[in-house]
Design an enzyme around this catalytic site. Structure first.
Site, mmCIF file in Angstrom:
data_model
loop_
_atom_site.group_PDB
_atom_site.id
_atom_site.type_symbol
_atom_site.label_atom_id
_atom_site.label_comp_id
_atom_site.label_asym_id
_atom_site.label_seq_id
_atom_site.Cartn_x
_atom_site.Cartn_y
_atom_site.Cartn_z
ATOM 1 N N PHE A 35 0.823 -1.205 0.000
ATOM 2 C CA PHE A 35 0.000 0.000 0.000
ATOM 3 C C PHE A 35 0.855 1.253 0.000
ATOM 4 O O PHE A 35 2.066 1.212 0.243
ATOM 5 C CB PHE A 35 -0.940 0.007 1.213
ATOM 6 C CG PHE A 35 -0.264 0.306 2.530
ATOM 7 C CD1 PHE A 35 -0.269 1.594 3.055
ATOM 8 C CD2 PHE A 35 0.369 -0.694 3.249
ATOM 9 C CE1 PHE A 35 0.350 1.881 4.256
ATOM 10 C CE2 PHE A 35 0.997 -0.421 4.457
ATOM 11 C CZ PHE A 35 0.986 0.866 4.957
ATOM 12 N N VAL A 154 9.652 -2.311 1.815
ATOM 13 C CA VAL A 154 8.410 -2.603 1.101
ATOM 14 C C VAL A 154 7.236 -2.287 2.026
ATOM 15 O O VAL A 154 7.189 -2.767 3.161
ATOM 16 C CB VAL A 154 8.359 -4.079 0.680
ATOM 17 C CG1 VAL A 154 7.018 -4.401 0.017
ATOM 18 C CG2 VAL A 154 9.513 -4.417 -0.253
ATOM 19 N N LYS A 155 6.281 -1.493 1.544
ATOM 20 C CA LYS A 155 5.106 -1.165 2.352
ATOM 21 C C LYS A 155 4.074 -2.295 2.228
ATOM 22 O O LYS A 155 2.980 -2.123 1.679
ATOM 23 C CB LYS A 155 4.521 0.188 1.943
ATOM 24 C CG LYS A 155 5.349 1.369 2.454
ATOM 25 C CD LYS A 155 4.701 2.695 2.127
ATOM 26 C CE LYS A 155 3.474 3.000 2.956
ATOM 27 N NZ LYS A 155 3.775 3.338 4.346
ATOM 28 N N CYS A 156 4.461 -3.446 2.732
ATOM 29 C CA CYS A 156 3.593 -4.615 2.742
ATOM 30 C C CYS A 156 2.704 -4.555 3.983
ATOM 31 O O CYS A 156 3.184 -4.240 5.080
ATOM 32 C CB CYS A 156 4.449 -5.875 2.749
ATOM 33 S SG CYS A 156 3.539 -7.408 2.938
ATOM 34 N N TYR A 160 3.189 -4.277 8.945
ATOM 35 C CA TYR A 160 2.691 -3.299 9.906
ATOM 36 C C TYR A 160 2.107 -3.925 11.172
ATOM 37 O O TYR A 160 1.744 -3.205 12.102
ATOM 38 C CB TYR A 160 1.721 -2.344 9.211
ATOM 39 C CG TYR A 160 2.510 -1.325 8.403
ATOM 40 C CD1 TYR A 160 2.747 -0.043 8.881
ATOM 41 C CD2 TYR A 160 3.103 -1.688 7.202
ATOM 42 C CE1 TYR A 160 3.515 0.852 8.175
ATOM 43 C CE2 TYR A 160 3.890 -0.795 6.480
ATOM 44 C CZ TYR A 160 4.088 0.475 6.979
ATOM 45 O OH TYR A 160 4.876 1.370 6.275
#
Length: 304
Positions: A35, A154-156, A160
């Protein structure tokens, strides 16, 4: 803050209630999604909404899909269009926060690589009051994920869970947020934002090898500090004890913007209040993102 009523899903604008994926999609079963969070800033004098560094955010989203081995990666223009169409469909004429998610939409096994779904939405969202007051942070007991575990650059969405654990721990302990250390005990980042220290008029920030997100806001701050404010910037490993030696500290990110960190673990950072360098960085940042400065106008694609 509710999401605006019109959203983008796989090439079309839909009502919020109809923006759905299946409960057994890989994005739900395995956290198989990447994202981007980015902001659009309303400039009343210009009558314009500027989406800050839209191209860079969508290119990073494409990188995330590549790193996660998506079989189908949409062109950057399609991803940019999703944000613009959501803005226009909701007639957004206020500062807003956008979320774009590229998810694996098939009901398949763990190693599936497609198909790719794209969803985008917007929330009308101003700045945090902590921009003025600053925040109190703690050093989390949860270490930052390492690159050979889950790649932090990486905005995986799955990454989060690590940030969420640190954030919940901090709130339960009475803090506003958390700082996270690497597996080696060096400063990494806050729970969802990059961090800078100020020492003797210089900015110091953990380097890319410190398991940080390659933050677009961090890159913005470095550029503005060097070219606009004449500040030296060091990118290097940062010891935990160096926080105590800092004159100032702040966190930055698309959602956070530039928030002073006034204490860590109940120990004041510097004088325990937002300092002059942090205030200068804040001003330079907001002048650019709101379009009040001619510098870096290429970072501000308009919606209207």
């Amino acid at each position: 803050m509710p999401t605006e009523p019109k959203m983008y899903l796989d090439g079309r604008i839909v009502d919020y209630a109809d923006c759905r994926i299946h409960a057994f999609a890989s994005a739900v079963k395995y956290g198989a999604a990447v994202f981007e969070g980015l902001r659009g800033y309303w400039n009343d004098a210009a009558g314009q909404l500027y989406v800050f560094r839209l191209r860079e955010h969508m290119e990073r989203l494409r990188f995330g899909m590549k790193a996660m081995r998506y079989a189908q990666i949409p062109p950057v223009e399609e991803l940019e269009r999703a944000v613009i169409e959501v803005s226009r469909a909701n007639a957004i004429r206020a500062t807003a926060h956008f979320r774009v998610i590229a998810f694996l939409d098939g009901d398949d096994e763990l190693a599936t690589t497609g198909p790719t779904g794209i969803v985008a939405g917007a929330v009308i969202r101003g700045s945090s009051p902590r921009l003025e007051t600053g925040m109190a942070a703690m050093i989390s007991s949860y270490a930052r994920i390492a690159d050979n575990v889950l790649p932090p650059r990486v905005k995986c969405t799955a990454n989060y869970v690590n940030n969420r654990a640190a954030e919940l721990e901090a709130r339960a302990a009475g803090y506003d947020g958390a700082l996270m250390l690497t597996q080696e005990g060096k400063l990494s980042e806050a729970s969802g934002a990059c961090v800078f220290l100020v020492r003797n008029g210089r900015l110091i920030t953990p380097d890319i090898g410190s398991d940080i997100l390659e933050s677009i806001t961090r890159d913005t701050v470095i550029e503005l500090a060097r070219t606009g404010l004449g500040l030296a910037v060091e990118q290097r490993r940062v010891d935990r004890s160096e926080i105590v030696a800092a004159d100032e500290m702040f966190a930055c990110g698309s959602g956070w913007e530039v928030i002073p960190i006034c204490s860590v673990g109940r120990i004041d950072v510097g004088a325990g209040r937002p300092g002059p360098v942090t205030r200068a960085v804040q001003k330079a940042y907001f002048d650019v993102v709101h379009g009040r400065s001619d510098a870096h106008a290429h970072w501000l694609p308009p919606v209207w």
